[in-house]
Design a protein around this motif. Structure first.
Motif, PDB file in Angstrom:
ATOM      1  N   LYS A  19       0.758  -1.016  -0.054  1.00 24.07           N
ATOM      2  CA  LYS A  19      -0.001   0.002  -0.024  1.00 24.07           C
ATOM      3  C   LYS A  19       0.626   1.276  -0.126  1.00 24.07           C
ATOM      4  CE  LYS A  19      -1.790   0.823   3.869  1.00 24.07           C
ATOM      5  NZ  LYS A  19      -2.401   1.019   5.180  1.00 24.07           N
ATOM      6  N   SER A  38      -0.459  12.082   8.753  1.00 27.61           N
ATOM      7  CA  SER A  38      -0.987  11.477  10.176  1.00 27.61           C
ATOM      8  C   SER A  38      -0.272  11.727  11.094  1.00 27.61           C
ATOM      9  CB  SER A  38      -1.342  10.143  10.098  1.00 27.61           C
ATOM     10  OG  SER A  38      -2.013   9.626   8.915  1.00 27.61           O
ATOM     11  N   ARG A  42       4.517   6.503  17.059  1.00 31.28           N
ATOM     12  CA  ARG A  42       5.449   5.746  16.859  1.00 31.28           C
ATOM     13  C   ARG A  42       6.991   6.169  16.506  1.00 31.28           C
ATOM     14  NH1 ARG A  42       7.306   5.121  11.843  1.00 31.28           N
ATOM     15  NH2 ARG A  42       6.186   4.609  10.114  1.00 31.28           N
ATOM     16  N   ARG A  45      10.943   5.676  11.394  1.00 28.02           N
ATOM     17  CA  ARG A  45      11.870   4.982  10.887  1.00 28.02           C
ATOM     18  C   ARG A  45      13.037   5.394  10.180  1.00 28.02           C
ATOM     19  NH1 ARG A  45       6.837   1.659   8.648  1.00 28.02           N
ATOM     20  NH2 ARG A  45       6.365   0.527  10.494  1.00 28.02           N
ATOM     21  N   TYR A  54       5.059  11.482   8.469  1.00 30.15           N
ATOM     22  CA  TYR A  54       4.363  11.372   9.588  1.00 30.15           C
ATOM     23  C   TYR A  54       4.596  12.762  10.402  1.00 30.15           C
ATOM     24  CZ  TYR A  54       2.371   6.544   9.216  1.00 30.15           C
ATOM     25  OH  TYR A  54       2.160   5.532   8.969  1.00 30.15           O
ATOM     26  N   GLU A  73     -10.304  11.032  12.940  1.00 26.26           N
ATOM     27  CA  GLU A  73     -10.136   9.384  13.366  1.00 26.26           C
ATOM     28  C   GLU A  73      -9.155   9.186  14.140  1.00 26.26           C
ATOM     29  OE1 GLU A  73      -8.372   6.862  12.073  1.00 26.26           O
ATOM     30  OE2 GLU A  73      -7.314   8.502  11.073  1.00 26.26           O
ATOM     31  N   ALA A  75      -6.634   5.522  15.808  1.00 23.83           N
ATOM     32  CA  ALA A  75      -6.598   4.234  16.020  1.00 23.83           C
ATOM     33  C   ALA A  75      -5.237   3.829  16.897  1.00 23.83           C
ATOM     34  CB  ALA A  75      -6.683   3.511  14.852  1.00 23.83           C
ATOM     35  N   TYR A  82      -2.189   6.553  15.925  1.00 22.76           N
ATOM     36  CA  TYR A  82      -2.292   7.119  14.887  1.00 22.76           C
ATOM     37  C   TYR A  82      -3.570   7.900  14.663  1.00 22.76           C
ATOM     38  CZ  TYR A  82       1.125   3.537  13.446  1.00 22.76           C
ATOM     39  OH  TYR A  82       2.423   2.773  12.887  1.00 22.76           O
ATOM     40  N   GLY A  83      -3.401   9.224  14.192  1.00 21.79           N
ATOM     41  CA  GLY A  83      -4.646   9.890  14.102  1.00 21.79           C
ATOM     42  C   GLY A  83      -4.700  10.748  12.837  1.00 21.79           C
ATOM     43  N   THR A  84      -5.598  11.188  12.354  1.00 14.51           N
ATOM     44  CA  THR A  84      -5.844  12.084  11.090  1.00 14.51           C
ATOM     45  C   THR A  84      -6.263  13.441  11.677  1.00 14.51           C
ATOM     46  OG1 THR A  84      -6.266  10.393   9.687  1.00 14.51           O
ATOM     47  CG2 THR A  84      -6.982  12.333   9.066  1.00 14.51           C
ATOM     48  N   ASP A 102      -3.980   7.120   4.054  1.00 14.22           N
ATOM     49  CA  ASP A 102      -3.519   5.871   4.156  1.00 14.22           C
ATOM     50  C   ASP A 102      -3.747   5.474   5.720  1.00 14.22           C
ATOM     51  OD1 ASP A 102      -1.899   3.857   4.912  1.00 14.22           O
ATOM     52  OD2 ASP A 102      -0.495   4.323   3.663  1.00 14.22           O
ATOM     53  N   ILE A 103      -5.013   4.810   5.925  1.00 12.06           N
ATOM     54  CA  ILE A 103      -5.462   4.607   7.293  1.00 12.06           C
ATOM     55  C   ILE A 103      -5.907   2.981   7.285  1.00 12.06           C
ATOM     56  CG2 ILE A 103      -5.931   6.920   7.833  1.00 12.06           C
ATOM     57  CD1 ILE A 103      -8.897   5.920   7.826  1.00 12.06           C
ATOM     58  N   ASP A 104      -5.952   2.599   8.662  1.00 16.31           N
ATOM     59  CA  ASP A 104      -6.250   1.182   8.879  1.00 16.31           C
ATOM     60  C   ASP A 104      -7.756   0.790   8.809  1.00 16.31           C
ATOM     61  OD1 ASP A 104      -6.941   1.984  11.552  1.00 16.31           O
ATOM     62  OD2 ASP A 104      -6.566   0.091  12.223  1.00 16.31           O
TER      63      ASP A 104
HETATM   64  P1  5GP Z   1       3.157   2.170   9.681  1.00 10.25           P
HETATM   65  O1  5GP Z   1       3.565   2.578  11.102  1.00 10.25           O
HETATM   66  O2  5GP Z   1       3.719   1.062   9.016  1.00 10.25           O
HETATM   67  O3  5GP Z   1       3.246   3.537   8.692  1.00 10.25           O
HETATM   68  O4  5GP Z   1       1.723   2.172   9.424  1.00 10.25           O
HETATM   69  C1  5GP Z   1       0.913   1.280  10.359  1.00 10.25           C
HETATM   70  C2  5GP Z   1      -0.635   1.102  10.013  1.00 10.25           C
HETATM   71  O5  5GP Z   1      -0.912   2.340  10.588  1.00 10.25           O
HETATM   72  C3  5GP Z   1      -0.990   0.993   8.629  1.00 10.25           C
HETATM   73  O6  5GP Z   1      -1.858   0.375   8.425  1.00 10.25           O
HETATM   74  C4  5GP Z   1      -1.327   2.553   8.454  1.00 10.25           C
HETATM   75  O7  5GP Z   1      -2.136   2.614   7.061  1.00 10.25           O
HETATM   76  C5  5GP Z   1      -2.125   2.927   9.417  1.00 10.25           C
HETATM   77  N1  5GP Z   1      -2.137   4.569   9.632  1.00 10.25           N
HETATM   78  C6  5GP Z   1      -1.352   5.246   9.359  1.00 10.25           C
HETATM   79  N2  5GP Z   1      -1.798   6.526   9.541  1.00 10.25           N
HETATM   80  C7  5GP Z   1      -2.934   6.367  10.250  1.00 10.25           C
HETATM   81  C8  5GP Z   1      -4.057   7.283  10.785  1.00 10.25           C
HETATM   82  O8  5GP Z   1      -3.765   8.582  10.610  1.00 10.25           O
HETATM   83  N3  5GP Z   1      -5.172   6.692  11.138  1.00 10.25           N
HETATM   84  C9  5GP Z   1      -5.223   5.482  11.195  1.00 10.25           C
HETATM   85  N4  5GP Z   1      -6.491   4.863  11.808  1.00 10.25           N
HETATM   86  N5  5GP Z   1      -4.254   4.424  10.815  1.00 10.25           N
HETATM   87  C10 5GP Z   1      -3.375   4.971  10.147  1.00 10.25           C
END
Ligand code: 5GP
Length: 218
Positions: A19, A38, A42, A45, A54, A73, A75, A82-84, A102-104
């Motif tokens: 994705k 977002s 975390r 990286r 981020y 939102e 989660a 993570y939040g938007t 790109d959200i879960d």
């Molecule tokens: P990563 O830490 O690997 O970048 O993301 C881990 C997961 O968090 C991914 O499935 C991504 O889509 C989700 N994610 C990233 N930003 C947000 C957000 O703002 N809200 C939500 N609900 N999920 C998010």
């Protein structure tokens, strides 16, 4: 010339589906589309830039923002928050861009619950064993972590039918074409025309447009 109003594109996929790569390629290919950055608790990286990939914040800051209702939102994913940001989304829309989120699956569910019009896109791997191979290849995670991600993937795939579109990422370029097709076709829908602009352009009163259809936009 801008005919349509901004729109949200919500993309979810199990970890390892490709994705992030697809979203990066999409943003390069499609004009008038911006990703909402977002907030996350975390750690960055290697190579990740604050406010680009981020906005990295402490748990306290995240909680403060949550208390101030700043998130559309939010989660907890893999132990991090993570939040938007609502104001970021509004900012992008007001600039005349569509928003890529790109959200879960939890975040997508929350937005659906708010009855916000958006296109919900789910990306799936071609098969579970291929996902396993991709997870094994890309990470230094233990087999236990990989197993956890696979179980989570199976769980997330159960939400597939809540989405409007599904894309199978077997071939990256084909998957990208599919994503572009979704955005292109949405941008051509009459529902998203700006009636004021059309009224001005064709010298008619906005109230004179006759609408006989009743289907819901997807
Ligand atoms: P990563 O830490 O690997 O970048 O993301 C881990 C997961 O968090 C991914 O499935 C991504 O889509 C989700 N994610 C990233 N930003 C947000 C957000 O703002 N809200 C939500 N609900 N999920 C998010």
């Amino acid at each position: 010339m801008r005919l349509n109003k901004g729109r949200l594109y919500i993309i979810s996929a199990p970890s390892g589906t490709g994705k992030t790569t697809l979203c990066r390629m999409l943003l390069k290919k499609v004009h008038r589309l911006k990703e909402s950055v977002s907030y996350t608790t975390r750690q960055p990286r290697e190579g990740e830039i604050n406010d680009v990939h981020y906005t990295f914040v402490s748990i306290d800051t995240f909680r403060e923002m949550l208390g101030g209702n700043e998130f559309l939102e939010h989660a907890e994913v893999h132990g991090n928050y993570y939040g938007t940001s609502m104001s970021r989304i509004e900012g992008i829309l007001s600039e005349g861009f569509d928003v890529l989120m790109d959200i879960d699956v939890q975040g997508a569910r929350q937005i659906r619950g708010k009855n916000i019009i958006a296109s919900y896109i789910f990306i799936v791997p071609p098969a579970l064993d291929i996902l396993e191979q991709r997870l094994n290849k890309r990470s230094t995670d233990s087999s236990d972590t990989i197993q956890k991600r696979l179980n989570k993937a199976k769980d997330e795939i159960k939400e597939l039918f809540s989405y409007d579109y599904v894309i199978m990422n077997e071939d990256l370029h084909k998957a990208l074409e599919d994503l572009i097709a979704i955005i292109t076709s949405n941008r051509l829908r009459t529902e998203y025309l700006d009636p004021q602009w059309m009224a001005r352009t064709f010298a008619v009163q906005e109230a004179q447009f006759r609408v006989y259809k009743s289907d819901t936009p997807c």
